[in-house]
Scaffold this active site. Structure first.
Site, PDB file in Angstrom:
ATOM      1  N   ASP A 179      44.669  70.605  48.874  1.00  0.00           N
ATOM      2  CA  ASP A 179      44.598  70.219  50.194  1.00  0.00           C
ATOM      3  C   ASP A 179      46.047  70.811  50.821  1.00  0.00           C
ATOM      4  O   ASP A 179      46.833  70.785  50.371  1.00  0.00           O
ATOM      5  CB  ASP A 179      44.609  68.864  50.538  1.00  0.00           C
ATOM      6  CG  ASP A 179      43.288  68.293  50.202  1.00  0.00           C
ATOM      7  OD1 ASP A 179      42.174  68.990  50.026  1.00  0.00           O
ATOM      8  OD2 ASP A 179      43.333  66.947  49.780  1.00  0.00           O
TER       9      ASP A 179
HETATM   10  N1  URA Z   1      41.850  65.857  45.073  1.00  0.00           N
HETATM   11  C1  URA Z   1      42.333  65.581  46.327  1.00  0.00           C
HETATM   12  O1  URA Z   1      41.734  64.755  47.104  1.00  0.00           O
HETATM   13  N2  URA Z   1      43.117  66.764  46.900  1.00  0.00           N
HETATM   14  C2  URA Z   1      43.442  67.939  46.550  1.00  0.00           C
HETATM   15  O2  URA Z   1      44.127  68.701  46.880  1.00  0.00           O
HETATM   16  C3  URA Z   1      42.950  67.864  45.090  1.00  0.00           C
HETATM   17  C4  URA Z   1      42.251  66.861  44.293  1.00  0.00           C
END
Ligand code: URA
Length: 239
Positions: A102
């Site tokens: 993310d």
């Molecule tokens: N899980 C998440 O919530 N975000 C990420 O970036 C990777 C795994």
């Protein structure tokens, strides 16, 4: 013979849909001639296919491990002009991230121009373990963490068993650090899992990807994978 958009997507250059748009924009050539027809087929082993003048699949493969900082997007380009993971790696190769983190998540992400390698690592049957460190609101009880270990029902189905550990809880600040290891890769999975037990994530970092760690790197730094590391990842995928 395969459809051009499939060949381009399998080379890992972009998604099939975006490959179609590249074709329509006249950016794809087969044996020197521009092809704009979406149904066109080619033979990847004998035809010379180019995207923006660069032959597909002919680049020397490169493999990088990046410590992605927060506020960087895991894609090759961004319509909103935000910084992307490929902006952080100096190379003349057409690299892209293997999977995604993310925008607000920091940590370990691989980048490569080797489409076959990237597709292999992203395949759901490739169950590589990924370890995350999350700072969460409140201090989760042992019982709640157990529900995550067993698998928890999310809107896209139950999660596979995970390893979960309370690293420390701070009762004054009412927050905690949780370590969680999963092998699935659903969208925002760790955030959703912790949210589901009532402990939303404030900060998230991917510390480990299989046997790879961030050792020796600061946020924003990267290194090339060593040949034996690439080999080991390939071996993990076939076992
Ligand atoms: N899980 C998440 O919530 N975000 C990420 O970036 C990777 C795994």
């Amino acid at each position: 013979m395969e459809r051009l958009q499939k060949i381009i997507a399998q080379a890992g250059i972009t998604s099939r849909r975006k490959a179609e748009s590249l074709i329509e924009q006249g950016r794809v050539k087969v044996n020197g001639s521009v092809v704009t027809e979406l149904g066109a087929k080619a033979d990847p082993s004998s035809d010379e296919i180019e995207v923006d003048g660069v032959p597909v699949g002919k680049e020397e493969p490169v493999y990088y491990l990046l410590y992605k900082p927060q506020a960087v997007i895991s894609s090759v380009d961004d319509h909103h002009g935000r910084k992307t993971v490929t902006d952080l790696v100096e190379t003349d190769k057409r690299i892209y991230p293997v999977g995604r983190l993310d925008y607000d998540t920091s940590g370990l992400i691989l980048l490569t121009n080797d489409g076959e390698f990237a597709n292999m690592l992203m395949h759901p049957k490739f169950r590589i373990h990924k370890t995350y460190i999350a700072k969460v609101k409140g201090i989760p009880s042992r019982q709640k963490l157990k529900t995550l270990e067993k698998g928890i029902e999310l809107e896209d189905g139950k999660t596979a068993p995970a390893r979960v550990k309370l690293v420390r809880g701070n009762s004054k600040k009412e927050n905690a650090i949780v370590e969680i290891t999963i092998h699935e890769g659903r969208n925002r999975q760790v955030r959703r899992m912790l949210e589901a037990i009532g402990h939303p994530v404030d900060k998230l970092k991917r510390e480990q990807y299989g046997f790879l760690t961030l050792k020796g790197l600061n946020a924003g730094e990267y290194r090339e994978l060593k040949p034996h590391e690439v080999k080991k990842l390939r071996e993990l995928a076939v076992t």
